[in-house]
Every structure is written in structure tokens, then in C-alpha cells.
Design a protein around this motif. Structure first.
Motif, PDB file in Angstrom:
ATOM      1  N   GLY A  82      45.811  41.772  41.235  1.00 27.54           N
ATOM      2  CA  GLY A  82      44.950  42.905  40.862  1.00 27.54           C
ATOM      3  C   GLY A  82      44.471  43.200  39.619  1.00 27.54           C
ATOM      4  O   GLY A  82      44.177  44.363  39.271  1.00 27.54           O
ATOM      5  N   ILE A  83      44.298  42.183  38.653  1.00 26.36           N
ATOM      6  CA  ILE A  83      43.894  42.463  37.529  1.00 26.36           C
ATOM      7  C   ILE A  83      42.412  42.466  37.325  1.00 26.36           C
ATOM      8  O   ILE A  83      41.553  41.633  38.177  1.00 26.36           O
ATOM      9  N   SER A  84      41.788  43.591  36.711  1.00 27.32           N
ATOM     10  CA  SER A  84      40.388  43.640  36.796  1.00 27.32           C
ATOM     11  C   SER A  84      39.996  43.960  35.392  1.00 27.32           C
ATOM     12  O   SER A  84      40.468  44.514  34.668  1.00 27.32           O
ATOM     13  N   SER A  85      38.588  43.702  35.035  1.00 23.13           N
ATOM     14  CA  SER A  85      38.025  43.899  33.982  1.00 23.13           C
ATOM     15  C   SER A  85      37.215  45.232  33.691  1.00 23.13           C
ATOM     16  O   SER A  85      36.698  45.714  32.864  1.00 23.13           O
ATOM     17  N   VAL A  86      36.892  45.729  35.140  1.00 26.21           N
ATOM     18  CA  VAL A  86      36.058  46.879  35.439  1.00 26.21           C
ATOM     19  C   VAL A  86      36.977  47.891  35.835  1.00 26.21           C
ATOM     20  O   VAL A  86      36.379  48.776  36.521  1.00 26.21           O
ATOM     21  N   ASP A  87      38.179  48.115  36.030  1.00 23.79           N
ATOM     22  CA  ASP A  87      39.041  49.025  36.486  1.00 23.79           C
ATOM     23  C   ASP A  87      38.966  49.006  38.369  1.00 23.79           C
ATOM     24  O   ASP A  87      39.019  50.055  38.955  1.00 23.79           O
ATOM     25  N   GLY A  88      38.884  47.799  38.743  1.00 25.74           N
ATOM     26  CA  GLY A  88      39.094  47.770  40.240  1.00 25.74           C
ATOM     27  C   GLY A  88      37.632  47.201  40.625  1.00 25.74           C
ATOM     28  O   GLY A  88      36.521  47.208  40.165  1.00 25.74           O
ATOM     29  N   ILE A  89      37.787  46.460  41.999  1.00 23.72           N
ATOM     30  CA  ILE A  89      36.578  45.994  42.575  1.00 23.72           C
ATOM     31  C   ILE A  89      35.578  46.891  43.125  1.00 23.72           C
ATOM     32  O   ILE A  89      34.422  46.527  43.089  1.00 23.72           O
ATOM     33  N   GLN A  90      36.056  48.326  43.088  1.00 24.72           N
ATOM     34  CA  GLN A  90      35.244  49.270  43.601  1.00 24.72           C
ATOM     35  C   GLN A  90      34.006  49.546  42.493  1.00 24.72           C
ATOM     36  O   GLN A  90      33.112  50.059  42.765  1.00 24.72           O
ATOM     37  N   ASN A  91      34.323  48.955  41.171  1.00 26.41           N
ATOM     38  CA  ASN A  91      33.397  49.261  40.164  1.00 26.41           C
ATOM     39  C   ASN A  91      32.773  48.035  39.658  1.00 26.41           C
ATOM     40  O   ASN A  91      31.747  47.989  38.748  1.00 26.41           O
ATOM     41  N   GLY A  92      32.741  47.059  40.538  1.00 25.25           N
ATOM     42  CA  GLY A  92      32.120  45.789  40.527  1.00 25.25           C
ATOM     43  C   GLY A  92      30.655  45.865  41.033  1.00 25.25           C
ATOM     44  O   GLY A  92      30.434  46.825  41.863  1.00 25.25           O
ATOM     45  N   GLY A  93      29.978  44.745  41.101  1.00 21.28           N
ATOM     46  CA  GLY A  93      28.616  45.012  41.609  1.00 21.28           C
ATOM     47  C   GLY A  93      28.476  44.162  43.063  1.00 21.28           C
ATOM     48  O   GLY A  93      27.462  44.137  43.354  1.00 21.28           O
ATOM     49  N   ALA A  94      29.397  43.605  43.594  1.00 21.92           N
ATOM     50  CA  ALA A  94      29.226  43.005  44.599  1.00 21.92           C
ATOM     51  C   ALA A  94      29.322  43.797  46.153  1.00 21.92           C
ATOM     52  O   ALA A  94      28.755  43.340  46.972  1.00 21.92           O
ATOM     53  N   GLY A  95      29.740  45.054  45.976  1.00 18.22           N
ATOM     54  CA  GLY A  95      29.589  45.829  46.742  1.00 18.22           C
ATOM     55  C   GLY A  95      30.589  45.482  48.297  1.00 18.22           C
ATOM     56  O   GLY A  95      31.322  44.816  48.101  1.00 18.22           O
TER      57      GLY A  95
END
Length: 506
Positions: free
Chosen positions: A230-243
Motif C-alpha cells: 500500500g505504499i504510494s508516492s501520491v497518497d494513494g492510487i485515487q490520486n494517480g492518473g490511471a483512473g
């Protein structure tokens, strides 16, 4: 040369590998012209490799052949001592944190817990995020290899439910993998599983970037998916760009954490003719289908009260958010779907954090990177309960083997599973008491205990009424949490095995 290296202690190999891994964030920081961070990682990596070489030369040919129990001890040292080495470049490069925080961060990453004291991702340079992801990824790989090299031969880590031998005792009746020398098991496991682990990570990374994720965040999410950290550089996958497409990719690859049979059968666990007959995988799929359905119906009833039940799109988004988040917390990854909060907005009801903690307690498959009690133990308890209900109706009934090894699970494995479950509950109570004694309130202490013992760090941000700020905890509280993370990753029975005098005679 290879034979000589294989005779060195396993922990020394781990230290040397960690030194080599430090050159990766050094290279990344150098490419980004962050020369100070690059130097810290380069100097630390060079120092670690130099000292490891000196120690290897000093002890070469002076130690007897290692036993399997020695490798179990090496694993314990890897989760307790190795983070001191891993924290060194992190602490030197960041400069604005204490060494206790750096140590906590590395223990959290290496145990694939994913709890972080840095609640704001922008506080860390990209190279430090990359280092967190590498450490978590290596921790997941280490557990994959340890499953076949250490836990399966000693009937620990969930294998005690189906193994013929006693928990903690070397089972020489197993397959060739179990009878091999300890270091040979690690080497053979690495040859089989490292390409699979790295290849799957690369596949996730490529797909996430195709769907719009940035290279660093996509790589972090790919490594976190395989390691269930669950490690993320953008505070979670919900803040990523892949949607949603990226969530779909991660959803499919999280299925690897439901059963070892999705990627390997080298551990001698319960074998099935096909994956769909594996009890862990079937139980995991049942929970992924059942829990979101209950959540969906709950929110649908709430939507009727606010006259929003006709919003079909919101209903579908709520259903997907529930399904993805349930699988994520069941595998102790802790990623939240971007649609997870749509259900609350749709119906006006909050999403229960207690349910997410319950899913994390159940956990994923045996010999995977997932934490928790594990699905196989839950399945063994289910079979035992089924047998007891049959005896209530027919007290003299003789229950035979239902096939696939389930009879052996019910007769013997259920007792061991129950013992482990009680030890797990006692561990939660003990950690909670320690944290409350150190100043935390009861709710916060309970959430922290479950998050660390199940290696599901993101629970601290979603289970309580307000997110828990780990940075404000005292140093002693953080050290207690570090101990809980190690206990949750190694499991109680393995720690008890290390304390048993029977293991220390030559």
C-alpha cells in the motif's frame, strides 16, 4: 565462487543486497540533479557493501553449515536489525526527521505494512519515495522466498494447518524442496520466483503508464500491489492518473495474494487440480463478492431514504468502489478506490471502518505477501464448525474425508488454527494495552494494533473517525508499533519457535 558465497550467513547476504539496492535511488536522484540525496545513497551503499565484504572475509570457512532454524533467526534479524541499515541513507538524505522516524518507516516498508509518518507525500523527494517502494517490494519478495525455504519446512506461517509435521519442527517427509539444504532452498526459490515476481511487477507498471499514470507513481503502485504494502508516492492510487482502468489492473493482480497457487506450488501446501478448487482462492472470492453486496444493499436502502436510488451510474460506481476496496483490505494492501467515497455521497451513509479492520484480520493466502490470520486458517475453522454442527444433529456420526485433504485440516489443523487465532487476539490486546499505557486513547490504540499486526498500515487513515497522525506519536509508541509489525509479519508461532530451547541444540 557461488558455492563459497552460499556458505555465508543469510543475513549477511540480505545486508549486501540492501547495499546494492541503495545505488538505484542514488542513480535516480543523480538523474534529477538532486546531488545531495544521490551522494547520501551512494555513500551508504558503498559503506554497506564494503563492511559486508570485510565481514564475509573474516568469517569465511569458520562457521558450520546453517540449519533451517538459523534462517528463521535470520528472517527475524532482517525485520528488526536490517531496517537500521536501510534507514541510514533515508535519515541522512531527509535531514529533517529523527532516526526513530526513519527506522519506523523502514520497518513499515520491509514488513509490507505501509504505515508512514509522512502524511504529506510532497515532503519526501522522489528518490526517497522510490527507496520506500524498493524496500517494500524487496520485503514482499523475501516473504515469497521464505515461504518455501523456511516456513514450509518448519510447518509455520500457515503451513501448520495442512502439514504432517509438528509446527516449528523440520518436516523431512515433504517434497524435494523441503528436504534440500536451507540455502539451496533459497537459491532454488529465487530462480523460480524472482522472474515471476519481477515480471508481474513490470507488467503492472507498463499497464498503469499506458492508462495515464506517471512513471514514478506507476512504479510505486506496481511494486506496492505485488508486495501488498500500500505504499504510494501520491497518497494513494485515487490520486494517480490511471483512473478506473488502473484500478482494474491492480484488482486483477491483487488476486495473486489470495492463494499461493496463483503463481507457485513449490511449497508443498494443499494441492488442487485447478485454482478454482483451492479453498483459499474460493473463500477469498466469496468474501470479495459477498461483502460488497451487503455494503451495496446497505447504501441502496440509504439511497431510497434520500430519493437517490434511481441514479444507476452512482450505484455502479459505488459497487465497484466497494469491490475493489474489499479485495484491497482483504489482501492487507490498503488501497482505496477512487469510487469508495461515492457510496457515502450516493446514500448519505458513512462506510464502516470496522468492516475494513475485519477484512484485514482475515487476511490473504498462506505463503503470499498478505498478512492477517490467513484464509486457510479461517477455512480450517469453518470445516471444524461444520463438523461440530453435524455432530449436534447426529452425535455418533463419523465424518470422513471430504476430499482434497479437508479431513486432515479439520481433525488437526483446526486446533492449531484456533491456537493461532487466540495468540493473535492476545497480541492485539497486548499491543493495545501498551499503547494506551503510553498515552494513546483506546480507539486509536486498537486501530494501531490491528493495522500493525495485520500489516495493513492504511487502516490508520480510514478506520478511525479521524485519520491518525503517526508523526505525533512518541518514540516509545513508534517502537512498540515496530515490534507489532515484526510480530505480525513473522507470526506468533514463528516467534515462539525461536524461543523454544529445542531449536538451539546442535
Amino acid at each position: 565462487m557461488l558455492k563459497h558465497l552460499s556458505q555465508l550467513p543469510l543475513f549477511l547476504h540480505m545486508v549486501a543486497i540492501s547495499g546494492l539496492m541503495m545505488f538505484l535511488p542514488a542513480l535516480m536522484a543523480s538523474l534529477q540533479h538532486d546531488d545531495f540525496v544521490a551522494r547520501m545513497f551512494f555513500y551508504s551503499g558503498t559503506l554497506v557493501i564494503f563492511l559486508s565484504t570485510l565481514v564475509a572475509m573474516a568469517i569465511s570457512g569458520t562457521r558450520p553449515a546453517p540449519r533451517t532454524i538459523d534462517h528463521l533467526l535470520a528472517l527475524f534479524c532482517a525485520f528488526t536489525v536490517l531496517p537500521l541499515v536501510l534507514a541510514m541513507p533515508f535519515f541522512e538524505a531527509l535531514e529533517t526527521t529523527s532516526f526513530v522516524n526513519a527506522y519506523f518507516e523502514m520497518v513499515s516498508c520491509l514488513t509490507t505494512t505501509g504505515a508512514t509518518v509522512f502524511s504529506q507525500a510532497e515532503r519526501l523527494p522522489p528518490a526517497l519515495h522510490f527507496w520506500r517502494g524498493i524496500v517494500g517490494w524487496m520485503g514482499g519478495l523475501m516473504m515469497w522466498l521464505a515461504a518455501s525455504a523456511v516456513f514450509a519446512p518448519l510447518s509455520l506461517g500457515g503451513f501448520e494447518v495442512t502439514a504432517r509435521g509438528e509446527p516449528g519442527k523440520l518436516d523431512m517427509t515433504g517434497g524435494q524442496m523441503q528436504r534440500a539444504a536451507p540455502m539451496k532452498r533459497w537459491i532454488k526459490g529465487a530462480k523460480l520466483l524472482v522472474p515471476v515476481y519481477a515480471g508481474l511487477t513490470l507488467a503492472i507498471w507498463m499497464l498503469l503508464m499506458i492508462f495515464g499514470d506517471k512513471p514514478l507513481s506507476g512504479l510505486m503502485h506496481a511494486m506496492s500491489t505485488m508486495a501488498t504494502s500500500g505504499i504510494s508516492s501520491v497518497d494513494g492510487i485515487q490520486n494517480g492518473g490511471a483512473g478506473l482502468a488502473g484500478e482494474g489492473v491492480i484488482f486483477l493482480f491483487l488476486l495473486f495474494a489470495l492463494s499461493r497457487m496463483t503463481f507457485s506450488v513449490d511449497t508443498g501446501a494443499v494441492r488442487r487440480e485447478s485454482l478454482i478448487l483451492d479453498p483459499e482462492f474460493r473463500l477469498g472470492l466469496l468474501l470479495v463478492a459477498l461483502v460488497p453486496t451487503i455494503l451495496f444493499l446497505r447504501h441502496w436502502v440509504g439511497a431510497i431514504d434520500v430519493n437517490e436510488s434511481s441514479d444507476a451510474l452512482a450505484a455502479l460506481r459505488a459497487a465497484w468502489g466497494g469491490m475493489f476496496t474489499v479485495l484491497s483490505f482483504l489482501t492487507t494492501t490498503g488501497f482505496e478506490s477512487a469510487e469508495w467515497h461515492v457510496a457515502r455521497d450516493w446514500s448519505g451513509l458513512s462506510s464502516p471502518g470496522l468492516m475494513l479492520m475485519g477484512l484485514a484480520l482475515v487476511g490473504g493466502g498462506v505463503a503470499t505477501t498478505a498478512g492477517g490470520v490467513k484464509l486457510l486458517r479461517v477455512f480450517a475453522l469453518y470445516l471444524q464448525g461444520l463438523g461440530e454442527m453435524e455432530r449436534l444433529v447426529h452425535p455418533s456420526v463419523v465424518i470422513g474425508n471430504r476430499g482434497g485433504g479437508t479431513g486432515r485440516i479439520r481433525r488437526r489443523g483446526a486446533l492449531i488454527a484456533w491456537v493461532f487465532f487466540m495468540l493473535f487476539a492476545i497480541s492485539i490486546a497486548a499491543v493495545t494495552v501498551l499503547l494506551t499505557a503510553l498515552g494513546s486513547d483506546f480507539e486509536q490504540a486498537m486501530v494501531l494494533a490491528i493495522a500493525t499486526l495485520t500489516t495493513t498500515g492504511p487502516i490508520t487513515q480510514v478506520a478511525a473517525e479521524v485519520p491518525i497522525n503517526l508523526l505525533v506519536l512518541s518514540g516509545w509508541e513508534k517502537l512498540v508499533l515496530c515490534g507489532a509489525m515484526v510480530l505480525g509479519r513473522m507470526e506468533t508461532l514463528a516467534i515462539i519457535a525461536l524461543l523454544s530451547p529445542d531449536f538451539w541444540h546442535k
